[in-house]
Design an enzyme around this catalytic site. Structure first.
Site, short mmCIF file in Angstrom:
data_model
loop_
_atom_site.label_atom_id
_atom_site.label_comp_id
_atom_site.label_asym_id
_atom_site.label_seq_id
_atom_site.Cartn_x
_atom_site.Cartn_y
_atom_site.Cartn_z
N HIS A 108 15.35 39.01 -17.26
CA HIS A 108 16.30 37.91 -17.21
C HIS A 108 16.90 37.70 -15.82
CE1 HIS A 108 18.07 34.46 -18.92
NE2 HIS A 108 19.19 34.76 -18.31
N TYR A 156 17.14 34.40 -12.54
CA TYR A 156 18.19 34.00 -11.60
C TYR A 156 17.80 34.29 -10.15
CZ TYR A 156 20.68 33.17 -15.83
OH TYR A 156 21.00 32.67 -17.06
N HIS A 158 10.65 25.39 -22.23
CA HIS A 158 11.93 25.72 -21.57
C HIS A 158 11.69 26.20 -20.14
CE1 HIS A 158 15.71 27.77 -20.69
NE2 HIS A 158 15.08 28.93 -20.64
N PHE A 159 10.72 27.11 -19.96
CA PHE A 159 10.62 27.62 -18.58
C PHE A 159 9.82 26.69 -17.67
CE2 PHE A 159 7.49 30.72 -20.57
CZ PHE A 159 6.36 30.38 -19.86
N HIS A 160 9.12 25.73 -18.26
CA HIS A 160 8.54 24.73 -17.36
C HIS A 160 9.58 23.71 -16.89
CE1 HIS A 160 4.67 26.49 -18.44
NE2 HIS A 160 4.26 25.97 -17.29
N ARG A 201 3.31 30.17 -28.93
CA ARG A 201 2.96 30.30 -27.51
C ARG A 201 1.94 31.41 -27.37
NH1 ARG A 201 7.81 33.71 -24.47
NH2 ARG A 201 6.43 33.41 -22.73
N ARG A 202 1.45 31.62 -26.17
CA ARG A 202 0.50 32.69 -25.85
C ARG A 202 -0.68 32.70 -26.82
NH1 ARG A 202 5.27 36.27 -26.45
NH2 ARG A 202 6.24 36.63 -24.43
FE1 HAS Z 1 15.78 30.92 -19.90
C1 HAS Z 1 13.46 32.40 -21.99
C2 HAS Z 1 18.26 31.62 -22.16
C3 HAS Z 1 18.15 29.60 -17.74
C4 HAS Z 1 13.46 30.93 -17.39
N1 HAS Z 1 13.84 31.53 -19.74
C5 HAS Z 1 13.06 32.11 -20.71
C6 HAS Z 1 11.76 32.41 -20.17
C7 HAS Z 1 11.78 32.02 -18.85
C8 HAS Z 1 13.10 31.47 -18.59
C9 HAS Z 1 10.66 32.19 -17.85
O1 HAS Z 1 18.62 33.37 -24.63
C10 HAS Z 1 10.58 32.97 -20.96
C11 HAS Z 1 10.42 34.44 -20.81
C12 HAS Z 1 9.21 34.89 -21.60
O2 HAS Z 1 8.08 34.79 -21.08
O3 HAS Z 1 9.37 35.27 -22.76
N2 HAS Z 1 17.81 30.62 -19.97
C13 HAS Z 1 18.63 30.96 -20.99
C14 HAS Z 1 20.00 30.59 -20.66
C15 HAS Z 1 19.96 30.00 -19.41
C16 HAS Z 1 18.59 30.05 -18.99
C17 HAS Z 1 21.22 30.78 -21.50
N3 HAS Z 1 15.80 30.35 -17.97
C18 HAS Z 1 16.87 29.84 -17.26
C19 HAS Z 1 16.49 29.57 -15.91
C20 HAS Z 1 15.16 29.95 -15.80
C21 HAS Z 1 14.75 30.43 -17.10
C22 HAS Z 1 17.40 29.01 -14.85
C23 HAS Z 1 14.25 29.91 -14.65
C24 HAS Z 1 14.55 29.54 -13.45
N4 HAS Z 1 15.84 31.81 -21.74
C25 HAS Z 1 16.96 32.03 -22.47
C26 HAS Z 1 16.60 32.78 -23.67
C27 HAS Z 1 15.24 33.02 -23.63
C28 HAS Z 1 14.78 32.39 -22.39
C29 HAS Z 1 17.49 33.24 -24.75
C30 HAS Z 1 14.40 33.80 -24.65
C31 HAS Z 1 13.78 32.88 -25.63
C32 HAS Z 1 12.86 33.65 -26.57
O4 HAS Z 1 13.22 33.74 -27.75
O5 HAS Z 1 11.82 34.17 -26.16
C33 HAS Z 1 21.17 29.49 -18.64
O6 HAS Z 1 21.23 30.11 -17.38
C34 HAS Z 1 21.17 28.00 -18.49
C35 HAS Z 1 22.50 27.50 -17.91
C36 HAS Z 1 22.34 26.14 -17.32
C37 HAS Z 1 23.19 25.12 -17.46
C38 HAS Z 1 22.90 23.80 -16.80
C39 HAS Z 1 23.86 23.46 -15.66
C40 HAS Z 1 23.42 22.21 -14.99
C41 HAS Z 1 23.41 21.99 -13.65
C42 HAS Z 1 22.86 20.69 -13.12
C43 HAS Z 1 23.95 19.73 -12.78
C44 HAS Z 1 23.37 18.41 -12.40
C45 HAS Z 1 23.86 17.59 -11.44
C46 HAS Z 1 23.16 16.32 -11.11
C47 HAS Z 1 25.08 17.89 -10.68
C48 HAS Z 1 24.43 25.24 -18.25
C49 HAS Z 1 23.89 23.00 -12.68
C50 HAS Z 1 23.45 15.30 -12.13
C51 HAS Z 1 23.73 13.97 -11.59
C52 HAS Z 1 23.64 12.85 -12.32
C53 HAS Z 1 24.01 11.59 -11.73
C54 HAS Z 1 23.15 12.87 -13.73
#
Ligand code: HAS
Length: 552
Positions: free
Chosen positions: A222, A226, A373-375, A438-439
């Site tokens: 995890h 980050y 999700h991860f794409h 998947r996989r």
């Molecule tokens: Fe994830 C599975 C939970 C973030 C990557 N994640 C994965 C896997 C990968 C991955 C590779 O809880 C698969 C692993 C595998 O092979 O099995 N993930 C989260 C959570 C977050 C999260 C809670 N993941 C990421 C990020 C990744 C990534 C970042 C890669 C870079 N993930 C999971 C969980 C799994 C998981 C479970 C396991 C699932 C399973 O069952 O297998 C959080 O960090 C996300 C928080 C993000 C936000 C968004 C904030 C938005 C922002 C943009 C603002 C936009 C602006 C512009 C300012 C709250 C900062 C807008 C302007 C306008 C005008 C519209």
């Protein structure tokens, strides 16, 4: 001359550029494998020459998820550190050592995968067994990255000694946080590879404790996500404001967000193991709560980005509720690509929160939703930001300038990428909700009625994958152009200034002992009892399971 204006000497540029070369070669190899996978999943394409689906899936995951990212990040961070705190020739030598050790490791592991002796996917879950050289190769990649960690730590330490009482430059602070997190989390994967996988794959140990190996993997897995995200955040916080003609919103807030990542990103690995038996549900619950804590720094980042855009726009005289949006440099790819990455992070982050919610995880776990999700997170938010960085970093490193042609091609590339990802990641999310695993190499599952529901989405994935491959080809052309053909000149290394007239950044934010101490205590709290429990109550270990060659 170039060094004076960009702040990067020729030897510094050469080092960072070596990492960029590996990045873009990886993009080609890994992207091609991705295209083949999506074609196989339509059910209408068979891989030639006995090549196995899991073989190319392993190349895809390892080369893009582990190699491309790590090389880009370390190269980018070396450039940031050289620019902000400087790099001595001795540090540069160690930088090269880190490059070669990582490259030798990557090559060794890649050869084993290509020979069909390591079709274990990028998570190399036991009891799937790879050739021992695959694990030795991975070990070298980690060791090489540790050398880079210590170079970065040394760079900041030296700068602090020479500038007593001063705050470290924001970007240097961020790099050190990222590398600290990386160092602490890779201890887990190093432990499982050295203590469990290598002896087991050499036949010295007949059985492997699967739950211990997966727990150690996710202790690393995890924070790994980050480690990918934080360099993108470095660009969002400290580089984009300069490109849009503004200033950093708040130096203190940016540092606080990075500290929160250090503290909360590691003790959360169980959210990848929510469906695994053998872990006490209470500890899963505690780690899910901590997972929601690690969402906070991303929410701080979202707030900070909106504030940066709005304040800069209003300072330029744009009024109205959303009038400030008009000031943004929509036609500058250095802004447009990372901005679209940010926009993608809104649904991507929401998907992460769904994954982390225990009950909803039961629906999506091990389905292709997670791949979707991860794409969206890694392959859109992070990679589009990395592409956006490349449009100024590569010219800085090669002594050339970004010109109109590359800007237009870059804008096109970003749009192609977004369209491709919309189809591919969107289809993956939807098919996953319908239960598609998947996989898996299979498409129709021998005519099963349920699998028939997924076929349309699998075509959607293939369409998206093909569009994305076009995006990869454009990006590679852009890289070659920026390296060899763009007009010679001095490209700006854009670093934004901190705001003036605000409260000074509190010194406590640079109290490394305090933050590392809290991190270690929290890891100890979240892992010690469940880990001892897992070891004490283990079922019998597993003998190795190996794919035959041509593992379809
Ligand atoms: Fe994830 C599975 C939970 C973030 C990557 N994640 C994965 C896997 C990968 C991955 C590779 O809880 C698969 C692993 C595998 O092979 O099995 N993930 C989260 C959570 C977050 C999260 C809670 N993941 C990421 C990020 C990744 C990534 C970042 C890669 C870079 N993930 C999971 C969980 C799994 C998981 C479970 C396991 C699932 C399973 O069952 O297998 C959080 O960090 C996300 C928080 C993000 C936000 C968004 C904030 C938005 C922002 C943009 C603002 C936009 C602006 C512009 C300012 C709250 C900062 C807008 C302007 C306008 C005008 C519209």
């Amino acid at each position: 001359m170039i060094a004076e204006k960009t702040g990067l000497s020729k030897p510094d540029s050469k080092l960072a550029m070596a990492f960029m070369w590996v990045t873009f070669i990886s993009l080609l190899i890994g992207g091609l494998m991705g295209l083949l996978q999506t074609l196989v999943r339509t059910g209408n394409f068979t891989l030639p020459f006995g090549i196995g689906y899991y073989q190319i899936l392993t190349v895809h995951g390892v080369i893009l998820g582990l190699v491309l990212t790590t090389f880009f990040i370390i190269g980018f961070q070396f450039a940031l550190m050289a620019k902000t705190v400087g790099m001595t020739s001795k540090q540069r030598k160690y930088g090269w050592a880190s490059f070669w050790v990582m490259l030798i490791g990557t090559t060794a592991s890649a050869i084993m995968i290509l020979l069909g002796k390591a079709s274990v996917l990028y998570t190399f879950y036991a009891p799937l067994k790879a050739h021992p050289i695959f694990y030795f190769g991975l070990t070298l990649v980690i060791v090489g990255s540790w050398i880079a960690c210590f170079v970065n730590f040394r760079q900041l330490y030296k700068w602090k000694k020479e500038h007593p009482g001063e705050h470290s430059p924001l970007l240097a602070f961020m790099v050190v946080i990222n590398m600290l997190m990386w160092f602490i989390c890779t201890l887990g994967v190093a432990a499982t590879v050295l203590i469990q996988f290598i002896p087991w794959s050499l036949g010295l140990d007949g059985e492997i404790n699967i739950l211990v190996s997966r727990t150690l993997f996710w202790y690393f897995g995890h924070p790994l996500v980050y480690f990918w995200l934080l360099p993108a955040y470095m660009a969002w916080y400290a580089i984009l404001p300069k490109i849009i003609g503004g200033k950093i919103f708040s130096d203190s807030l940016a540092r606080l967000a990075f500290i929160l990542f250090l503290i909360f990103s590691i003790p959360v690995g169980f959210h990848h193991q929510l469906l695994e038996p053998g872990i006490d549900p209470m500890w899963k619950y505690i780690q899910v709560v901590l997972t929601f804590a690690v969402v906070i720094p991303s929410l701080l980042t979202a707030f900070s980005m909106f504030a940066t855009f709005e304040i800069t726009g209003r300072q330029k005289g744009y009024t109205g509720l959303f009038g400030w949006l008009r000031h943004l440099p929509w036609k500058d790819v250095r802004f447009f690509a990372p901005f679209m990455g940010m926009v993608a992070f809104i649904p991507a982050g929401a998907g992460g929160i769904i994954n982390a919610s225990n009950q909803m995880n039961q629906v999506v776990h091990n389905t292709i939703w997670v791949t979707g999700h991860f794409h969206l997170t890694l392959a859109t938010t992070v990679i589009l930001t990395f592409f956006g960085i490349s449009y100024w970093l590569v010219p800085v490193l090669t002594g050339r300038k970004i010109d109109k042609k590359i800007n237009t091609l870059g804008m096109t590339q970003t749009i192609v990428w977004l369209v491709g990802m919309f189809f591919m990641s969107g289809s993956m999310h939807l098919a996953g909700l319908l239960g598609a695993p998947r996989r898996s190499a299979f498409s129709e599952y021998q005519g099963s009625a349920q699998a028939a529901e997924w076929i349309g989405y699998q075509y959607g994935q293939a369409i998206g994958g093909s569009i994305l491959f076009i995006g990869i080809l454009i990006m590679l052309y852009n890289f070659f152009y920026m390296t060899f053909k763009a007009p010679k000149g001095v490209e700006e290394f854009p670093i934004a200034a901190s705001p003036t007239g605000t409260e000074p950044t509190p010194l406590v934010l640079e109290n490394w002992r305090l933050w590392i101490g809290i991190t270690v205590v929290l890891i100890g709290f979240a892992y010690t009892i469940p880990f001892v429990d897992i070891i004490q109550n283990s079922p019998p270990g597993s003998p190795p399971f190996e794919w035959p060659i041509g593992n379809n």
